[in-house]
Write an enzyme that holds these catalytic residues in place. Structure first.
Site, PDB file in Angstrom:
ATOM      1  N   ASP A  31      -8.515 114.187  39.024  1.00 13.83           N
ATOM      2  CA  ASP A  31      -7.619 115.259  39.355  1.00 13.83           C
ATOM      3  C   ASP A  31      -6.681 114.433  40.323  1.00 13.83           C
ATOM      4  OD1 ASP A  31      -8.499 117.325  37.649  1.00 13.83           O
ATOM      5  OD2 ASP A  31      -9.917 117.953  38.962  1.00 13.83           O
ATOM      6  N   LYS A  46     -12.620 112.841  32.968  1.00 15.44           N
ATOM      7  CA  LYS A  46     -11.883 113.813  32.480  1.00 15.44           C
ATOM      8  C   LYS A  46     -10.149 114.061  32.753  1.00 15.44           C
ATOM      9  CE  LYS A  46     -12.316 118.228  34.271  1.00 15.44           C
ATOM     10  NZ  LYS A  46     -10.852 118.991  34.372  1.00 15.44           N
ATOM     11  N   ASP A  69      -8.989 117.707  29.275  1.00 14.39           N
ATOM     12  CA  ASP A  69      -9.385 119.241  29.570  1.00 14.39           C
ATOM     13  C   ASP A  69      -7.874 119.831  29.703  1.00 14.39           C
ATOM     14  OD1 ASP A  69     -10.298 121.676  30.660  1.00 14.39           O
ATOM     15  OD2 ASP A  69     -10.606 120.836  32.685  1.00 14.39           O
ATOM     16  N   LYS A  93      -7.169 122.889  28.277  1.00 13.83           N
ATOM     17  CA  LYS A  93      -7.138 124.435  28.028  1.00 13.83           C
ATOM     18  C   LYS A  93      -6.055 124.844  27.339  1.00 13.83           C
ATOM     19  CE  LYS A  93      -9.587 124.797  32.463  1.00 13.83           C
ATOM     20  NZ  LYS A  93      -9.655 123.451  33.038  1.00 13.83           N
ATOM     21  N   ASP A 138      -2.533 129.486  23.170  1.00 11.35           N
ATOM     22  CA  ASP A 138      -1.324 129.953  22.554  1.00 11.35           C
ATOM     23  C   ASP A 138      -1.866 130.646  21.225  1.00 11.35           C
ATOM     24  OD1 ASP A 138       1.470 130.238  21.640  1.00 11.35           O
ATOM     25  OD2 ASP A 138       1.580 128.325  22.971  1.00 11.35           O
ATOM     26  N   PRO A 168      -2.691 131.243  17.379  1.00  9.93           N
ATOM     27  CA  PRO A 168      -3.538 130.424  16.723  1.00  9.93           C
ATOM     28  C   PRO A 168      -3.035 129.058  15.765  1.00  9.93           C
ATOM     29  CG  PRO A 168      -4.376 132.742  16.183  1.00  9.93           C
ATOM     30  CD  PRO A 168      -2.920 132.747  17.121  1.00  9.93           C
ATOM     31  N   GLU A 169      -1.818 129.519  15.298  1.00  7.93           N
ATOM     32  CA  GLU A 169      -1.007 128.257  14.692  1.00  7.93           C
ATOM     33  C   GLU A 169      -0.783 127.313  15.396  1.00  7.93           C
ATOM     34  OE1 GLU A 169      -1.493 127.430  11.427  1.00  7.93           O
ATOM     35  OE2 GLU A 169      -2.647 129.158  11.463  1.00  7.93           O
ATOM     36  N   GLY A 211     -15.480 116.566  40.198  1.00  7.13           N
ATOM     37  CA  GLY A 211     -14.013 116.251  40.673  1.00  7.13           C
ATOM     38  C   GLY A 211     -14.273 115.723  42.176  1.00  7.13           C
TER      39      GLY A 211
END
Ligand code: C5P
Length: 249
Positions: A27, A49, A77, A79, A82, A84-85, A223
């Site tokens: 990060d 990550k 990572d 995340k 939205d 599904p498609e 992190g």
């Protein structure tokens, strides 16, 4: 059963190289700062990550490819959340990039869409962010009767049914996940505060590295306790030594 025996039964038995159980979150604001940290950590860290901060730089995918070329593993990572498609299409784009893990949020249909397209990528469902406590759930509109632990468990069940490889959950819920869902899901636990000088920050559901593994986590994500340590390399080596000790039997 003695407490030690009970703890050792929860310990992950998955065939994961010990030095890959620590995932370090890069990060930092620029890919060059990430490269400098990776150089400093050297062979003390095998798994990184790459999250949202670096995604918003030009070099995210170049850095990802470099890490993979160096033999490191990468957890993207990002995340995804939205319809599904769109999530399915995004996972399709992501699966050839060389990452090993990818995080997806959402309900069962979103997770199913992600898993349909995952190929060799492992999909981890985000359960409840480790920076959340009960008050944050109320803030999101969950009724007062819903506890963080119940929500993590219910979302992990959905993730399993949807075909996810694992979940992100704090070590605090890992024990319950193992009891209720067995060993089928990978449990990846952030919110690790390994040292005495626990930081005052945004993480609320925290545990030490040792506690998280004894509770059943397969991987931990660390992190700031490494990045902000006087010697990040020493901090990483200390955690790797703890892991080697915990998994020594
Ligand atoms: O600095 P710290 O050790 O708190 O970093 C934890 C990392 O894990 C951060 O990159 C954060 O985005 C991530 N994470 C988390 N909780 C989740 C999912 C990811 O803290 N549920």
């Amino acid at each position: 059963m003695t407490p030690q025996a009970a703890a050792s039964r929860r310990l992950s038995e998955k065939p994961i190289a010990r030095n890959e159980r620590l995932i370090v979150a890069l990060d930092v604001p620029t890919p060059d700062q990430a490269r400098a940290l990776v150089r400093e950590l050297g062979d003390s860290v095998q798994f990184y990550k790459l999250g949202l901060e670096l995604l918003l730089t030009d070099g995210y995918f170049r850095l990802l490819a470099e890490l993979v070329a160096q033999g490191k593993k990468v957890f993207a990572d990002l995340k995804f959340f939205d319809v599904p498609e769109t999530v399915a299409a995004a996972v399709r784009q992501m699966r050839s990039r060389g990452a090993s893990f990818l995080t997806v949020h959402g309900n069962q249909r979103i997770l199913e869409a992600a898993c349909r397209e995952k190929g060799d990528l492992k999909i981890l469902g985000v359960t409840v962010l480790t920076s959340f406590d009960r008050e944050d759930l109320e803030d999101l509109g969950f009724p007062a009767a819903v506890s963080v632990e119940e929500l993590v468990l219910s979302r992990a069940k959905r993730a399993l049914e949807a075909g996810c490889d694992g979940v992100i959950s704090s070590g605090l819920e890992a024990k319950r996940l193992r009891e209720e869902l067995g060993t089928r899901l990978l449990v990846v636990s952030p919110g690790i505060r390994p040292f005495e000088n626990r930081l005052a920050d945004d993480q609320k559901r925290v545990m030490t590295d040792r506690e998280a593994f004894l509770a059943g986590a397969d991987y931990i994500v660390v992190g700031r306790p490494i990045r902000n340590a006087p010697s990040p390399r020493e901090a990483a080596e200390r955690i790797q030594a703890t892991i080697a000790e915990v998994f020594s039997n």
